[in-house]
Design a protein around this motif. Structure first.
Motif, PDB file in Angstrom:
ATOM      1  N   HIS A  59       0.849  -1.189   0.000  1.00  0.00           N
ATOM      2  CA  HIS A  59       0.000   0.000   0.000  1.00  0.00           C
ATOM      3  C   HIS A  59       0.884   1.238   0.000  1.00  0.00           C
ATOM      4  O   HIS A  59       1.879   1.315   0.707  1.00  0.00           O
ATOM      5  CB  HIS A  59      -0.909   0.015   1.241  1.00  0.00           C
ATOM      6  N   CYS A  72      -2.224  -7.043   5.213  1.00  0.00           N
ATOM      7  CA  CYS A  72      -1.885  -5.863   5.996  1.00  0.00           C
ATOM      8  C   CYS A  72      -2.640  -5.953   7.333  1.00  0.00           C
ATOM      9  O   CYS A  72      -3.863  -6.065   7.350  1.00  0.00           O
ATOM     10  CB  CYS A  72      -2.256  -4.599   5.236  1.00  0.00           C
ATOM     11  N   CYS A 132      -3.994  -1.896   8.308  1.00  0.00           N
ATOM     12  CA  CYS A 132      -4.475  -0.975   7.273  1.00  0.00           C
ATOM     13  C   CYS A 132      -5.915  -0.574   7.571  1.00  0.00           C
ATOM     14  O   CYS A 132      -6.695  -1.367   8.124  1.00  0.00           O
ATOM     15  CB  CYS A 132      -4.420  -1.636   5.898  1.00  0.00           C
ATOM     16  N   ASP A 152      -8.689   0.709   2.760  1.00  0.00           N
ATOM     17  CA  ASP A 152      -7.527   0.246   2.004  1.00  0.00           C
ATOM     18  C   ASP A 152      -7.594  -1.240   1.717  1.00  0.00           C
ATOM     19  O   ASP A 152      -6.950  -1.737   0.793  1.00  0.00           O
ATOM     20  CB  ASP A 152      -6.235   0.544   2.774  1.00  0.00           C
ATOM     21  N   ASN A 153      -8.356  -1.960   2.531  1.00  0.00           N
ATOM     22  CA  ASN A 153      -8.483  -3.409   2.340  1.00  0.00           C
ATOM     23  C   ASN A 153      -9.698  -3.791   1.510  1.00  0.00           C
ATOM     24  O   ASN A 153      -9.929  -4.957   1.259  1.00  0.00           O
ATOM     25  CB  ASN A 153      -8.563  -4.115   3.689  1.00  0.00           C
ATOM     26  N   ASP A 164      -0.195   4.455   0.662  1.00  0.00           N
ATOM     27  CA  ASP A 164      -0.711   5.607   1.409  1.00  0.00           C
ATOM     28  C   ASP A 164       0.124   5.939   2.635  1.00  0.00           C
ATOM     29  O   ASP A 164       0.152   7.070   3.101  1.00  0.00           O
ATOM     30  CB  ASP A 164      -2.161   5.346   1.835  1.00  0.00           C
TER      31      ASP A 164
END
Length: 565
Positions: free
Chosen positions: A502, A519, A522, A526-527, A504
């Motif tokens: 990722h 992750c 996260c 984002d997932n 970000d």
């Protein structure tokens, strides 16, 4: 010292000395005396045109003066008037044959024969050129049209436009492959006069028979004019496009090649860092510039001339010597490029690599930290990228500097993670490529659970640039936690099916679970993308409390299960 006289012969201006002019005048007077009054003016006009063509072939420039030697050469070709006696029976014969016995074809040229044309005279012209009856050509065109093979009509129309019409007596003789001499010109003109006389005498007898053909010829002539006008306009437009694009391309080739030719005086560092050519820098830049100029410039030059000829129909020819010289230079340039291209291909034909493996010892609960670093001597930022650059190191030694470094996260079945650095290069043999890869200088550092990787490598300038690159493979066992630094983002080339980094934030921690890295911290959004890609049989769980009782809801393969505790 002789005077120089300017004359107009056959529509062309020539400079001729006084003695040559007097001999040429006497020659024309003799020709006129040997000709009968019938058709004399047309014969003289054709003879003048032919002699003008012969003069043009023998002068190198417009300022050259024609002398007695050129006059003697032309007279030897045209012949003396008293040498020719025309047999009336053969001269005035109207019969036309297409056998090869009377046509040597030595000076034959392709023209359209409108005298024996049905439409444009293309078939008749090809009949003369190949010594066959045009009837067979016309039948072949009809059969192809009926069979529906190709586009014979379009080809015919294009030939109608491209192939010139035989108008003058000289052109008609060239079309039939007959020598352009005084006797042949006189013979041809008188044949035409007799053809007209016979047609006038027989007009009453042929009036009905020829009425249908006359109408077809009128329609054909009208269509011919229309098609010729249309294709002339199209050819002009095409000529403009050809001139524009070929001129622009030729200008670019000229500027680039001239710059390359004169770049030999530039420093090696400037050439290496600013020039990118398909050939190796072992080949001097001035040679590469010449090859570029000749190999690409000569075809563009001929294309430019073609475009100009489409606009200017009476453009003077470049001359065979000039054209053949350019063709020979172009062929030599192509041979040179081919040879150097083969040399370049063999120089990078094999790939070799050297591998270094380092074990990483961490506890199962530890997090592995990975980051990239740069050397501020070569760059002022982590994001300054150079695939290959000629420079000097801290000891003022010539080196090649490159940031062609790639990081890959992979899974391993071993108990401990490990790092594998692979340096690769190409060469003309596997041994040379491997040796060159071993000379790549790349540094990394492992301190406990922290890995620091250089974002660059260097090699000696003498090793040349041969696709050198460094790939770092970080192997992670199942359950391992890893935290890549933000600096890894531009260098990560991992398979997204296993490790999807990722971008970000650099605060995310990942864990290897099965065949995928997830992750652990996260944000939900984002997932979302990863959740959307999961299989349809993914188990979804939800827990709620009702009256101090916990109810678990599981959805598996479209089946609902509710349990209360």
């Amino acid at each position: 010292m002789n005077k120089t006289i300017s004359i107009n012969l056959g529509g062309f201006f020539f400079h001729i000395d006084e003695d040559a002019y007097q001999k040429l005048s006497r020659y024309f007077d003799a020709v006129k005396r040997s000709l009968s009054p019938e058709g004399r003016d047309e014969i003289i006009k054709d003879i003048e045109s032919r002699i003008a063509e012969l003069f043009q072939e023998r002068i190198k420039n417009e300022k050259q003066v024609i002398t007695l030697s050129e006059i003697d050469e032309v007279i030897a070709i045209m012949g003396q008037p008293e040498d020719y006696k025309i047999d009336e029976e053969t001269s005035y014969s109207n019969e036309r044959t297409y056998t090869s016995s009377s046509k040597t074809g030595r000076n034959k040229r392709l023209y359209r024969d409108k005298d024996n044309a049905i439409l444009g005279g293309v078939a008749s012209g090809f009949g003369h050129y190949f010594n066959i009856d045009p009837l067979w050509i016309r039948l072949g065109i009809v059969l192809i049209v009926v069979a529906g093979v190709g586009s014979p009509i379009l080809i015919y129309l294009l030939l109608w436009v491209i192939v010139p019409e035989a108008i003058t007596t000289s052109q008609k003789l060239e079309m039939r492959g007959e020598p352009i001499t005084i006797s042949n010109i006189e013979k041809k003109v008188k044949e035409g006069i007799n053809d007209i006389s016979d047609k006038i005498n027989n007009i009453d007898h042929q009036k009905i028979a020829n009425s249908a053909r006359s109408g077809a010829n009128q329609i054909g002539a009208t269509l011919s004019d229309l098609f010729l006008s249309f294709f002339k306009i199209i050819s002009k437009v095409i000529g403009l496009f050809i001139i524009f694009f070929s001129a622009m391309a030729l200008l670019g080739i000229l500027i680039g090649s001239i710059f390359m030719i004169f770049s030999s005086s530039l420093p090696d560092s400037y050439i290496f860092n600013n020039f990118h050519t398909p050939l190796d820098f072992d080949v001097p830049m001035w040679i590469q510039g010449l090859l570029l100029l000749f190999a690409a410039g000569i075809p563009l030059f001929f294309l430019l001339v073609l475009g100009i000829k489409l606009l200017v129909t009476n453009m003077k020819s470049l001359g065979n010597n000039f054209k053949y010289s350019l063709l020979a230079i172009w062929i030599v340039a192509l041979i040179g490029i081919t040879y150097l291209g083969i040399q370049q291909a063999t120089a990078v034909g094999f790939e070799g690599k050297s591998v270094k493996k380092e074990q990483i010892f961490i506890q199962p609960t530890d997090t592995l930290f990975v980051r990239m670093q740069y050397n501020n001597y070569y760059a002022k930022s982590l994001y300054e990228r150079e695939n290959h650059k000629y420079t000097h190191d801290e000891n003022n030694k010539e080196i090649i500097y490159s940031t062609k470094v790639r990081v890959h996260f992979l899974k391993t079945e071993e108990n401990q993670p490990f790092l594998q650095v692979e340096r690769s290069a190409t060469g003309k043999s596997h041994k040379e490529a491997t040796s060159r890869s071993e000379k790549i200088r790349y540094n990394f550092d492992i301190q406990g659970n922290r890995i620091t990787l250089d974002n660059y490598f260097t090699t000696a300038f003498g090793n040349k640039f041969r696709d050198q690159e460094v790939n770092i493979y970080i192997y992670l066992p199942n359950g391992t936690y890893v935290k890549p630094d933000e600096s890894i983002q531009d260098y990560d080339r991992s398979d997204n099916d296993f490790f999807n980094l990722h971008y970000d934030s650099d605060e995310y921690i990942y864990q290897v679970e099965g065949n995928k890295t997830i992750c652990t911290n996260c944000p939900v959004e984002d997932n979302d993308e990863e959740s959307d890609n999961e299989d349809e049989d993914t188990v979804e769980k939800m827990s709620i409390r009702v009256n101090n009782k916990e109810i678990n809801i599981d959805v598996t393969d479209d089946r609902l299960r509710i349990e209360a505790e």
